[in-house]
Design a protein around this motif. Structure first.
Motif, PDB file in Angstrom:
ATOM      1  N   THR A  68     -21.553  57.979  -8.666  1.00 48.01           N
ATOM      2  CA  THR A  68     -20.037  58.848  -9.208  1.00 48.01           C
ATOM      3  C   THR A  68     -19.145  58.749  -7.561  1.00 48.01           C
ATOM      4  O   THR A  68     -17.870  58.273  -7.777  1.00 48.01           O
ATOM      5  CB  THR A  68     -20.164  60.214 -10.030  1.00 48.01           C
ATOM      6  OG1 THR A  68     -20.520  61.377  -9.315  1.00 48.01           O
ATOM      7  CG2 THR A  68     -20.843  59.335 -10.826  1.00 48.01           C
ATOM      8  N   ASP A  69     -19.729  59.504  -6.915  1.00 43.92           N
ATOM      9  CA  ASP A  69     -18.774  60.248  -5.842  1.00 43.92           C
ATOM     10  C   ASP A  69     -18.061  58.956  -4.653  1.00 43.92           C
ATOM     11  O   ASP A  69     -17.652  58.977  -4.354  1.00 43.92           O
ATOM     12  CB  ASP A  69     -19.305  61.762  -4.699  1.00 43.92           C
ATOM     13  CG  ASP A  69     -18.506  62.895  -6.067  1.00 43.92           C
ATOM     14  OD1 ASP A  69     -18.620  62.482  -7.430  1.00 43.92           O
ATOM     15  OD2 ASP A  69     -19.042  63.813  -5.676  1.00 43.92           O
ATOM     16  N   LEU A  70     -19.176  58.563  -4.595  1.00 42.07           N
ATOM     17  CA  LEU A  70     -19.086  57.205  -2.774  1.00 42.07           C
ATOM     18  C   LEU A  70     -18.968  55.656  -3.747  1.00 42.07           C
ATOM     19  O   LEU A  70     -18.486  55.179  -3.253  1.00 42.07           O
ATOM     20  CB  LEU A  70     -20.512  57.243  -2.480  1.00 42.07           C
ATOM     21  CG  LEU A  70     -20.595  55.985  -1.212  1.00 42.07           C
ATOM     22  CD1 LEU A  70     -19.840  56.818  -0.604  1.00 42.07           C
ATOM     23  CD2 LEU A  70     -21.993  56.122  -0.267  1.00 42.07           C
ATOM     24  N   MET A  71     -20.013  55.585  -4.921  1.00 41.60           N
ATOM     25  CA  MET A  71     -19.852  53.988  -5.462  1.00 41.60           C
ATOM     26  C   MET A  71     -18.611  53.306  -6.295  1.00 41.60           C
ATOM     27  O   MET A  71     -18.145  52.896  -7.125  1.00 41.60           O
ATOM     28  CB  MET A  71     -21.219  53.435  -5.789  1.00 41.60           C
ATOM     29  CG  MET A  71     -22.326  53.899  -5.034  1.00 41.60           C
ATOM     30  SD  MET A  71     -21.560  53.454  -3.154  1.00 41.60           S
ATOM     31  CE  MET A  71     -22.083  51.639  -3.743  1.00 41.60           C
ATOM     32  N   GLY A  72     -18.070  55.240  -7.288  1.00 43.47           N
ATOM     33  CA  GLY A  72     -17.114  55.278  -8.050  1.00 43.47           C
ATOM     34  C   GLY A  72     -17.506  55.219  -9.463  1.00 43.47           C
ATOM     35  O   GLY A  72     -16.684  54.393 -10.126  1.00 43.47           O
TER      36      GLY A  72
END
Length: 332
Positions: free
Chosen positions: A203-207
């Protein structure tokens, strides 16, 4: 199985007897790293292991190489260059006080300044059954990042399964934008076969959409990157007690392990023990439930020892599983 790992070697300096750093006048020395820990665990499970890394061309490098051999891995493909190794101090937690890690300049290490030209990747891949790559290599430098890409691509072309561990560290990426790091991770996911990570990585890095439940989120990630599996752990604390459970998501769906209570002596390296358990079980062709039971037992035992590198044998892990999460008070 013969497995290689590509990643940094670090010098760990542990403050003894649960002292704080300012209370100590001596430390305990060991050598570690994600690849080191996973290979040490797999070596204790009976596999042939080879580390691909760089160490300084001095007595510290000599000591590190000797430490790696003692853990059961070959140092044949470790290059010797430069004069620096990344290091960190560990202050062990106790009661309400958390374990604390303080890093010292890993960017300038022999590994951190290495490039593709330093390594014999063709030799590494000869007769290899699996390759592990730590995501730290994407953050340290352009040289380590390009080397990771080159090795992963070569392994995939040779039909060697690539196990990739996110290991994303914001603190190591002050010079990289979020979009740059996302692109780098997208790049290495293409040749990857099995990936280790967390919900937050997706969620936070790959979106990915954080509103999705775990099964929808993890399954979408597996489909998007045509993976054999995505695996990781989840911790929880209730009434002052710490619990862990592991997941393994394959194209067939998401499966969670039973929850395991942890008794924590040293929590560093616990995730690497889990990853080694997953690799061991998948290589053996076990059913998902058996793979998860072995992997979560492996991480539980790693939490109950001092030091990063898991040292439990396959027989000890299996005994832990067969005794329902314990091996009794005494083994003779």
């Amino acid at each position: 199985m013969k497995i290689a790992a590509f990643g940094e070697v670090m010098m760990r300096l542990t403050v003894p007897d649960h002292l704080l750093l300012e209370q100590a006048d001596q430390v305990q020395l060991s050598f570690t790293g994600t690849g080191v820990n996973i290979l040490a665990s797999l070596a204790h499970f009976g596999h042939e292991t080879v580390l691909v890394s760089a160490l300084p061309a001095n007595r510290v490098g000599d000591a590190a190489a000797a430490g790696l051999r003692r853990l059961g891995m070959s140092d044949r493909f470790i290059v010797r260059r430069g004069d620096h190794i990344g290091s960190f101090f560990v202050e062990l937690g106790f009661g309400n006080r958390a374990e604390q890690v303080t890093y010292l300049n890993r960017l300038a290490s022999a590994f951190g300044t290495s490039t593709t030209a330093d390594y014999d990747f063709a030799g590494v891949l000869t007769g290899l059954d699996a390759l592990h790559i730590c995501g730290i290599s994407l953050s340290l430098s352009e040289g380590t990042r390009e080397a990771a890409f080159a090795l992963a691509d070569a392994a995939a072309a040779a039909h060697v399964p690539v196990y990739f561990d996110f290991n994303y560290r914001v603190a190591l990426n002050a010079a990289n934008t979020h979009e740059q790091m996302k692109a780098y991770y997208e790049r290495i996911l293409k040749p990857s076969t099995v990936v280790f990570g967390s919900r937050r990585d997706l969620t936070d890095l790959m979106g990915y959409d954080r509103q999705q439940n775990d099964e929808t989120l993890f399954s979408q990630f597996v489909r998007d990157h045509e993976l054999q599996a995505f695996a990781g752990t989840e911790r929880s604390v209730r009434d002052g007690r710490t619990y862990i459970r592991g997941f393994l998501c394959t194209p067939a769906g998401l499966t969670w392990s039973a929850e395991q209570e942890l008794t924590i002596l040293d929590r560093i390296g616990g995730g690497d023990a889990y990853a080694a358990g997953i690799i061991h079980g998948l290589n053996a062709g076990w059913a998902v439930d058996k793979v998860l039971a072995f992997a979560i037992a492996s991480t539980a035992l790693a939490h109950a020892q001092i030091g990063d590198s898991p040292l439990a044998t396959a027989e000890q892990v299996e005994a832990f599983v067969s005794h329902g999460g314990g091996t009794g008070a005494l083994i003779r």
